[in-house]
Write a protein that holds these residues in place. Structure first.
Motif, PDB file in Angstrom:
ATOM      1  N   CYS A 141      41.703  -0.534  28.299  1.00  0.00           N
ATOM      2  CA  CYS A 141      42.685  -0.249  27.259  1.00  0.00           C
ATOM      3  C   CYS A 141      43.950   0.353  27.856  1.00  0.00           C
ATOM      4  O   CYS A 141      43.918   0.970  28.911  1.00  0.00           O
ATOM      5  CB  CYS A 141      42.130   0.729  26.229  1.00  0.00           C
ATOM      6  SG  CYS A 141      40.889   0.015  25.151  1.00  0.00           S
ATOM      7  N   ASN A 142      45.034   0.200  27.110  1.00  0.00           N
ATOM      8  CA  ASN A 142      46.308   0.822  27.435  1.00  0.00           C
ATOM      9  C   ASN A 142      47.024   1.099  26.113  1.00  0.00           C
ATOM     10  O   ASN A 142      46.564   0.666  25.058  1.00  0.00           O
ATOM     11  CB  ASN A 142      47.130  -0.084  28.357  1.00  0.00           C
ATOM     12  CG  ASN A 142      47.408  -1.428  27.716  1.00  0.00           C
ATOM     13  OD1 ASN A 142      48.226  -1.531  26.802  1.00  0.00           O
ATOM     14  ND2 ASN A 142      46.729  -2.474  28.182  1.00  0.00           N
ATOM     15  N   PHE A 143      48.130   1.809  26.165  1.00  0.00           N
ATOM     16  CA  PHE A 143      48.827   2.169  24.925  1.00  0.00           C
ATOM     17  C   PHE A 143      49.732   1.075  24.371  1.00  0.00           C
ATOM     18  O   PHE A 143      50.192   1.174  23.237  1.00  0.00           O
ATOM     19  CB  PHE A 143      49.638   3.457  25.109  1.00  0.00           C
ATOM     20  CG  PHE A 143      48.800   4.679  24.922  1.00  0.00           C
ATOM     21  CD1 PHE A 143      48.375   5.066  23.661  1.00  0.00           C
ATOM     22  CD2 PHE A 143      48.409   5.435  26.010  1.00  0.00           C
ATOM     23  CE1 PHE A 143      47.577   6.177  23.484  1.00  0.00           C
ATOM     24  CE2 PHE A 143      47.610   6.557  25.847  1.00  0.00           C
ATOM     25  CZ  PHE A 143      47.194   6.927  24.580  1.00  0.00           C
ATOM     26  N   CYS A 198      55.191  11.589  24.928  1.00  0.00           N
ATOM     27  CA  CYS A 198      54.455  12.333  25.956  1.00  0.00           C
ATOM     28  C   CYS A 198      55.318  13.484  26.444  1.00  0.00           C
ATOM     29  O   CYS A 198      56.478  13.288  26.822  1.00  0.00           O
ATOM     30  CB  CYS A 198      54.128  11.427  27.138  1.00  0.00           C
ATOM     31  SG  CYS A 198      53.125  10.007  26.705  1.00  0.00           S
ATOM     32  N   CYS A 228      43.009  -4.224  23.430  1.00  0.00           N
ATOM     33  CA  CYS A 228      42.107  -3.741  24.471  1.00  0.00           C
ATOM     34  C   CYS A 228      41.143  -4.867  24.794  1.00  0.00           C
ATOM     35  O   CYS A 228      40.616  -5.521  23.905  1.00  0.00           O
ATOM     36  CB  CYS A 228      41.337  -2.519  23.992  1.00  0.00           C
ATOM     37  SG  CYS A 228      42.369  -1.064  23.833  1.00  0.00           S
ATOM     38  N   MET A 254      43.622   1.282  39.133  1.00  0.00           N
ATOM     39  CA  MET A 254      43.999   0.706  37.866  1.00  0.00           C
ATOM     40  C   MET A 254      43.431  -0.693  37.810  1.00  0.00           C
ATOM     41  O   MET A 254      43.700  -1.532  38.659  1.00  0.00           O
ATOM     42  CB  MET A 254      45.527   0.727  37.784  1.00  0.00           C
ATOM     43  CG  MET A 254      46.124  -0.151  36.745  1.00  0.00           C
ATOM     44  SD  MET A 254      47.907   0.033  36.502  1.00  0.00           S
ATOM     45  CE  MET A 254      48.599   0.136  38.108  1.00  0.00           C
ATOM     46  N   PHE A 258      45.362  13.273  26.894  1.00  0.00           N
ATOM     47  CA  PHE A 258      46.531  13.316  27.770  1.00  0.00           C
ATOM     48  C   PHE A 258      46.677  14.692  28.413  1.00  0.00           C
ATOM     49  O   PHE A 258      46.770  14.813  29.633  1.00  0.00           O
ATOM     50  CB  PHE A 258      47.798  12.943  26.992  1.00  0.00           C
ATOM     51  CG  PHE A 258      49.029  12.944  27.859  1.00  0.00           C
ATOM     52  CD1 PHE A 258      49.380  11.828  28.581  1.00  0.00           C
ATOM     53  CD2 PHE A 258      49.827  14.076  27.941  1.00  0.00           C
ATOM     54  CE1 PHE A 258      50.507  11.827  29.390  1.00  0.00           C
ATOM     55  CE2 PHE A 258      50.958  14.088  28.747  1.00  0.00           C
ATOM     56  CZ  PHE A 258      51.302  12.960  29.479  1.00  0.00           C
ATOM     57  N   THR A 269      46.537  -3.127  32.126  1.00  0.00           N
ATOM     58  CA  THR A 269      45.466  -2.168  32.400  1.00  0.00           C
ATOM     59  C   THR A 269      44.323  -2.373  31.417  1.00  0.00           C
ATOM     60  O   THR A 269      44.522  -2.423  30.210  1.00  0.00           O
ATOM     61  CB  THR A 269      45.992  -0.721  32.294  1.00  0.00           C
ATOM     62  OG1 THR A 269      47.013  -0.539  33.275  1.00  0.00           O
ATOM     63  CG2 THR A 269      44.881   0.286  32.528  1.00  0.00           C
ATOM     64  N   GLN A 305      48.723   3.563  31.795  1.00  0.00           N
ATOM     65  CA  GLN A 305      48.596   3.461  30.346  1.00  0.00           C
ATOM     66  C   GLN A 305      49.788   2.779  29.666  1.00  0.00           C
ATOM     67  O   GLN A 305      49.692   2.371  28.518  1.00  0.00           O
ATOM     68  CB  GLN A 305      48.357   4.839  29.735  1.00  0.00           C
ATOM     69  CG  GLN A 305      46.934   5.316  29.931  1.00  0.00           C
ATOM     70  CD  GLN A 305      45.957   4.382  29.256  1.00  0.00           C
ATOM     71  OE1 GLN A 305      45.968   4.210  28.042  1.00  0.00           O
ATOM     72  NE2 GLN A 305      45.106   3.735  30.049  1.00  0.00           N
ATOM     73  N   ILE A 317      48.680   9.064  35.028  1.00  0.00           N
ATOM     74  CA  ILE A 317      48.351   8.668  33.653  1.00  0.00           C
ATOM     75  C   ILE A 317      49.262   7.546  33.141  1.00  0.00           C
ATOM     76  O   ILE A 317      48.806   6.470  32.767  1.00  0.00           O
ATOM     77  CB  ILE A 317      48.464   9.866  32.674  1.00  0.00           C
ATOM     78  CG1 ILE A 317      47.604  11.044  33.137  1.00  0.00           C
ATOM     79  CG2 ILE A 317      48.072   9.434  31.262  1.00  0.00           C
ATOM     80  CD1 ILE A 317      47.855  12.341  32.370  1.00  0.00           C
ATOM     81  N   LEU A 318      50.553   7.825  33.105  1.00  0.00           N
ATOM     82  CA  LEU A 318      51.484   6.956  32.392  1.00  0.00           C
ATOM     83  C   LEU A 318      51.664   5.576  33.007  1.00  0.00           C
ATOM     84  O   LEU A 318      51.755   4.579  32.285  1.00  0.00           O
ATOM     85  CB  LEU A 318      52.840   7.658  32.244  1.00  0.00           C
ATOM     86  CG  LEU A 318      52.810   8.897  31.366  1.00  0.00           C
ATOM     87  CD1 LEU A 318      54.104   9.678  31.488  1.00  0.00           C
ATOM     88  CD2 LEU A 318      52.523   8.513  29.924  1.00  0.00           C
ATOM     89  N   VAL A 337      46.995  12.524  21.090  1.00  0.00           N
ATOM     90  CA  VAL A 337      46.247  11.943  22.207  1.00  0.00           C
ATOM     91  C   VAL A 337      45.718  13.128  23.018  1.00  0.00           C
ATOM     92  O   VAL A 337      46.318  13.540  24.012  1.00  0.00           O
ATOM     93  CB  VAL A 337      47.139  11.016  23.077  1.00  0.00           C
ATOM     94  CG1 VAL A 337      46.334  10.421  24.218  1.00  0.00           C
ATOM     95  CG2 VAL A 337      47.776   9.923  22.232  1.00  0.00           C
TER      96      VAL A 337
END
Length: 184
Positions: A163-165, A135, A180, A1, A103, A160, A155, A151-152, A100
């Motif tokens: 980009c991240n959510f 999710c 981002c 990461m 994912f 991170t 994100q 993943i989570l 998404v």
């Protein structure tokens, strides 16, 4: 990461929903796996619930969290398989404004290493609705760990990059908008 040294971790408010006809909150090891992971990462549990695998119960709980200005992420575990009672994707998909797609693709790729071709029977999915990331993961603790670690965790971390959510989620009072960063 990859992290940017200039950004600061931003704790998110995350709700956890377990979809099951057989579990109780006391026996819900998958939901607890997600709760332990999100709290260990520094996030806050907004709320926890368990509903039977019924499209309308899933939608009712999810809609209330999507509308709640204090819930930024909803993690759902269970109901993503192919049995007659696996209804999570059908319940959730119509409520998502944006899907998404990556994912589910990434989750199945990570799962392939752990459970082989059985991963094709996972209907893991994610999307955004009203500034809430939703999710959906399979109902085993192992699948929840795979989804979180693979993943989570990254994100949902504002540090991170590229980009991240976090940049796409509703803001709570005192939270700065994240964006981002440049690719490095």
């Amino acid at each position: 990461m990859a992290h940017s040294s200039s950004s600061v971790f931003q704790a998110l408010r995350i709700a956890v929903l377990t979809v099951s006809d057989s579990r109780t909150l006391e026996t819900d090891s998958s939901g607890q796996t997600l709760i332990d992971a999100l709290q260990q990462a520094g996030h806050q549990l907004a709320e926890r619930a368990l509903v039977s695998d019924d499209i309308w119960q899933i939608r009712a709980r999810l809609c209330s969290w999507i509308a709640d200005p204090q819930v930024q992420v909803v993690l759902i575990t269970g109901g993503t398989g192919f049995t007659a009672r696996d209804n999570t994707p059908q319940a959730v998909s119509p409520l998502l404004e944006k899907s998404v797609d990556g994912f589910g693709e990434l989750f199945r790729q990570l799962s392939l290493q752990e459970i082989g071709t059985s991963t094709v029977q996972s209907r893991a999915l994610a999307g955004l609705s009203n500034g809430t990331l939703v999710c959906c993961l399979p109902g085993s603790p192992g699948a929840c760990r795979t989804g979180w670690q693979g993943i989570l965790q990254a994100q949902l971390d504002s540090r991170t990059r590229p980009c991240n959510f976090v940049a796409h989620l509703k803001r709570l009072p005192g939270q700065d908008a994240q964006s981002c960063g440049p690719r490095s």
